[in-house]
Motif scaffolding. Structure first.
Motif, PDB file in Angstrom:
ATOM      1  N   LEU A 112      52.830 107.692 -27.280  1.00 42.74           N
ATOM      2  CA  LEU A 112      52.313 106.516 -27.218  1.00 42.74           C
ATOM      3  C   LEU A 112      51.846 106.245 -28.611  1.00 42.74           C
ATOM      4  CD1 LEU A 112      49.834 106.632 -24.056  1.00 42.74           C
ATOM      5  CD2 LEU A 112      51.734 105.095 -24.216  1.00 42.74           C
ATOM      6  N   ARG A 113      51.255 107.310 -29.035  1.00 44.13           N
ATOM      7  CA  ARG A 113      50.971 106.952 -30.686  1.00 44.13           C
ATOM      8  C   ARG A 113      52.268 106.706 -31.303  1.00 44.13           C
ATOM      9  NH1 ARG A 113      46.685 112.145 -31.077  1.00 44.13           N
ATOM     10  NH2 ARG A 113      44.938 110.985 -30.061  1.00 44.13           N
ATOM     11  N   MET A 114      53.309 107.497 -31.181  1.00 40.36           N
ATOM     12  CA  MET A 114      54.557 107.089 -31.993  1.00 40.36           C
ATOM     13  C   MET A 114      54.944 105.749 -31.938  1.00 40.36           C
ATOM     14  SD  MET A 114      58.147 109.227 -31.913  1.00 40.36           S
ATOM     15  CE  MET A 114      58.556 108.675 -30.206  1.00 40.36           C
ATOM     16  N   MET A 115      54.972 105.288 -30.542  1.00 43.33           N
ATOM     17  CA  MET A 115      55.239 103.755 -30.432  1.00 43.33           C
ATOM     18  C   MET A 115      54.436 102.941 -31.138  1.00 43.33           C
ATOM     19  SD  MET A 115      56.194 104.198 -26.311  1.00 43.33           S
ATOM     20  CE  MET A 115      56.073 102.690 -25.885  1.00 43.33           C
ATOM     21  N   GLU A 116      52.958 103.022 -31.008  1.00 44.95           N
ATOM     22  CA  GLU A 116      52.074 102.203 -31.707  1.00 44.95           C
ATOM     23  C   GLU A 116      52.401 102.172 -33.342  1.00 44.95           C
ATOM     24  OE1 GLU A 116      47.258 102.472 -32.799  1.00 44.95           O
ATOM     25  OE2 GLU A 116      48.223 103.837 -31.346  1.00 44.95           O
ATOM     26  N   ALA A 117      53.074 103.164 -33.776  1.00 45.79           N
ATOM     27  CA  ALA A 117      53.379 103.321 -35.196  1.00 45.79           C
ATOM     28  C   ALA A 117      54.622 102.190 -35.585  1.00 45.79           C
ATOM     29  CB  ALA A 117      53.634 104.441 -35.764  1.00 45.79           C
ATOM     30  N   TRP A 118      55.151 101.556 -34.689  1.00 46.40           N
ATOM     31  CA  TRP A 118      56.429 100.766 -34.675  1.00 46.40           C
ATOM     32  C   TRP A 118      56.095  99.407 -34.449  1.00 46.40           C
ATOM     33  CZ3 TRP A 118      59.757 104.300 -30.899  1.00 46.40           C
ATOM     34  CH2 TRP A 118      60.067 105.617 -31.712  1.00 46.40           C
ATOM     35  N   ASN A 136      54.773  99.494 -26.519  1.00 46.12           N
ATOM     36  CA  ASN A 136      53.961  99.024 -27.691  1.00 46.12           C
ATOM     37  C   ASN A 136      53.912  97.199 -27.752  1.00 46.12           C
ATOM     38  OD1 ASN A 136      56.445  98.221 -28.663  1.00 46.12           O
ATOM     39  ND2 ASN A 136      56.801  99.445 -30.401  1.00 46.12           N
ATOM     40  N   ASP A 137      53.397  96.666 -28.656  1.00 47.05           N
ATOM     41  CA  ASP A 137      52.985  95.342 -28.353  1.00 47.05           C
ATOM     42  C   ASP A 137      54.161  94.423 -28.417  1.00 47.05           C
ATOM     43  OD1 ASP A 137      50.256  95.625 -28.305  1.00 47.05           O
ATOM     44  OD2 ASP A 137      49.978  95.212 -30.244  1.00 47.05           O
ATOM     45  N   ARG A 285      48.055  98.411 -30.970  1.00 44.79           N
ATOM     46  CA  ARG A 285      47.938  99.789 -29.910  1.00 44.79           C
ATOM     47  C   ARG A 285      48.805  99.277 -28.854  1.00 44.79           C
ATOM     48  NH1 ARG A 285      41.876  99.609 -27.868  1.00 44.79           N
ATOM     49  NH2 ARG A 285      42.515  97.501 -28.101  1.00 44.79           N
ATOM     50  N   PRO A 286      49.576 100.286 -28.364  1.00 44.74           N
ATOM     51  CA  PRO A 286      50.411 100.138 -26.880  1.00 44.74           C
ATOM     52  C   PRO A 286      49.591  99.548 -25.904  1.00 44.74           C
ATOM     53  CG  PRO A 286      50.201 102.377 -27.453  1.00 44.74           C
ATOM     54  CD  PRO A 286      49.402 101.783 -28.749  1.00 44.74           C
ATOM     55  N   ALA A 292      48.463 101.012 -15.051  1.00 44.33           N
ATOM     56  CA  ALA A 292      47.874 102.306 -16.107  1.00 44.33           C
ATOM     57  C   ALA A 292      47.522 101.806 -17.197  1.00 44.33           C
ATOM     58  CB  ALA A 292      49.419 103.007 -16.098  1.00 44.33           C
ATOM     59  N   ARG A 293      46.708 100.632 -17.359  1.00 50.11           N
ATOM     60  CA  ARG A 293      46.435 100.315 -18.609  1.00 50.11           C
ATOM     61  C   ARG A 293      45.314 101.031 -19.359  1.00 50.11           C
ATOM     62  NH1 ARG A 293      47.272  95.463 -20.196  1.00 50.11           N
ATOM     63  NH2 ARG A 293      47.782  94.634 -17.908  1.00 50.11           N
ATOM     64  N   ARG A 294      45.770 101.469 -20.616  1.00 54.60           N
ATOM     65  CA  ARG A 294      45.062 102.211 -21.455  1.00 54.60           C
ATOM     66  C   ARG A 294      44.856 103.796 -21.101  1.00 54.60           C
ATOM     67  NH1 ARG A 294      44.184  98.187 -24.244  1.00 54.60           N
ATOM     68  NH2 ARG A 294      42.746  96.351 -23.702  1.00 54.60           N
ATOM     69  N   ARG A 295      45.886 104.149 -20.068  1.00 52.28           N
ATOM     70  CA  ARG A 295      45.656 105.586 -19.804  1.00 52.28           C
ATOM     71  C   ARG A 295      46.936 106.291 -19.910  1.00 52.28           C
ATOM     72  NH1 ARG A 295      45.260 106.141 -14.580  1.00 52.28           N
ATOM     73  NH2 ARG A 295      45.392 104.016 -13.898  1.00 52.28           N
ATOM     74  N   GLY A 296      48.022 105.467 -20.275  1.00 50.57           N
ATOM     75  CA  GLY A 296      49.411 106.061 -20.261  1.00 50.57           C
ATOM     76  C   GLY A 296      49.909 106.917 -18.948  1.00 50.57           C
TER      77      GLY A 296
END
Length: 299
Positions: A112-118, A136-137, A285-286, A292-296
């Motif tokens: 999730l964090r990696m996707m957020e960085a794109w 991601n967004d 943020r993704p 499953a919002r905000r829980r991945g």
């Protein structure tokens, strides 16, 4: 027709032999063929096995042919590499049955964090039945606005605007069913798969017809065309990557050619859909699916 029976190798062999023309395998077309494709005895002849043995395979009375027999059948049925590999899996030992309830699918925090960085690259994580577990967004923005934005199979076959969204809908439909077959593998009794196939078989004649073909088309990469309601036509390259910590999941990353009209449209889409942050910037943020919002996670 909601699910396959307990004879996956027999169903696969029957479906595939009906797609092979006799003349393509050096056989005379003949007359009085009641069904298209090869007869059972012709498959047996081409594979170098007895007709009785091949009939037992189709009927499910023989379930574990040797690797050599599988290779011969793959040649007789003119299977490509993916379909031949699928036949090998079907011929292997029966998989351990899953529990009755559908498994919870979790997306790892690191992914999730990696996707957020794109922020400029659409990315989605798909589950075993091609449901969207996280994005991601820009990945959310790419598929947003549809009745089934969080489920790519239902989007293709049940969404009223699917054919407008996918200009090459026929190709997308065939590849989506092939990818679902490949993802399902040798476990047709997975509760989520049974639900998806059952619903789509009842509601979509096209899905029912394509599912009966037993085509295998794993998601890999290529180019996909979209007609987005906000920014118009997009031609995007995509790559599909497996997730080592969750082998049933797939990370799909989209990219527009630099400087192309699609790159400009993708940038516009990002600016139009960026969520405001309290500090006045854009929130990258993704966002997960509604369940499953905000829980991945997805149930």
């Amino acid at each position: 027709m909601g699910k396959d029976s307990g004879n996956p190798i027999g169903e696969f062999l029957q479906a595939r032999r009906r797609l092979v023309r006799p003349e393509d395998q050096g056989l005379a077309p003949g007359v009085r063929r009641r069904v298209p494709g090869l007869r059972r005895e012709e498959v047996a002849l081409l594979a170098g096995v007895s007709t009785d043995y091949y009939v037992r395979l189709e009927q499910g009375r023989e379930r574990n042919p040797s690797a050599q027999v599988v290779e011969a059948l793959a040649r007789a049925l003119d299977l490509d590499a993916e379909a031949a590999a699928h036949l090998h899996r079907l011929a292997g030992p029966a998989p351990r049955r899953r529990r009755a309830a559908a498994r919870r699918e979790r997306v790892g925090t690191g992914l999730l964090r990696m996707m957020e960085a794109w922020p400029d690259t659409p990315a989605v994580v798909l589950g075993r039945c091609l449901n969207v577990l996280a994005h991601n967004d820009l990945g959310r923005a790419l598929f947003d606005g549809h009745t089934h934005s969080d489920d790519l199979v239902r989007l293709v076959f049940l969404d009223p605007d699917a054919r407008a969204f996918y200009p090459e809908w026929d190709r997308i439909a065939a590849s989506t069913v092939g990818a679902l077959r490949a993802s399902a593998g040798t476990d047709p009794d997975d509760p989520r798969l049974v639900e998806v196939v059952g619903e789509l078989s009842l509601k979509s004649e096209t899905f029912r017809r394509l599912w009966a073909r037993h085509d295998i088309r794993g998601k890999t990469g290529g180019t996909k065309l979209f007609r987005h309601p906000l920014v118009g036509d997009l031609s995007l390259e995509y790559e599909t990557l497996t997730v080592n910590e969750a082998p049933d999941q797939q990370l799909v990353v989209y990219r527009a050619a630099p400087g192309s009209p699609s790159a400009q449209a993708l940038a516009l889409l990002g600016s139009l859909t960026a969520a405001p942050r309290p500090d006045g910037g854009a929130d990258s943020r993704p966002a997960d699916t509604a369940s499953a919002r905000r829980r991945g996670t997805a149930g």
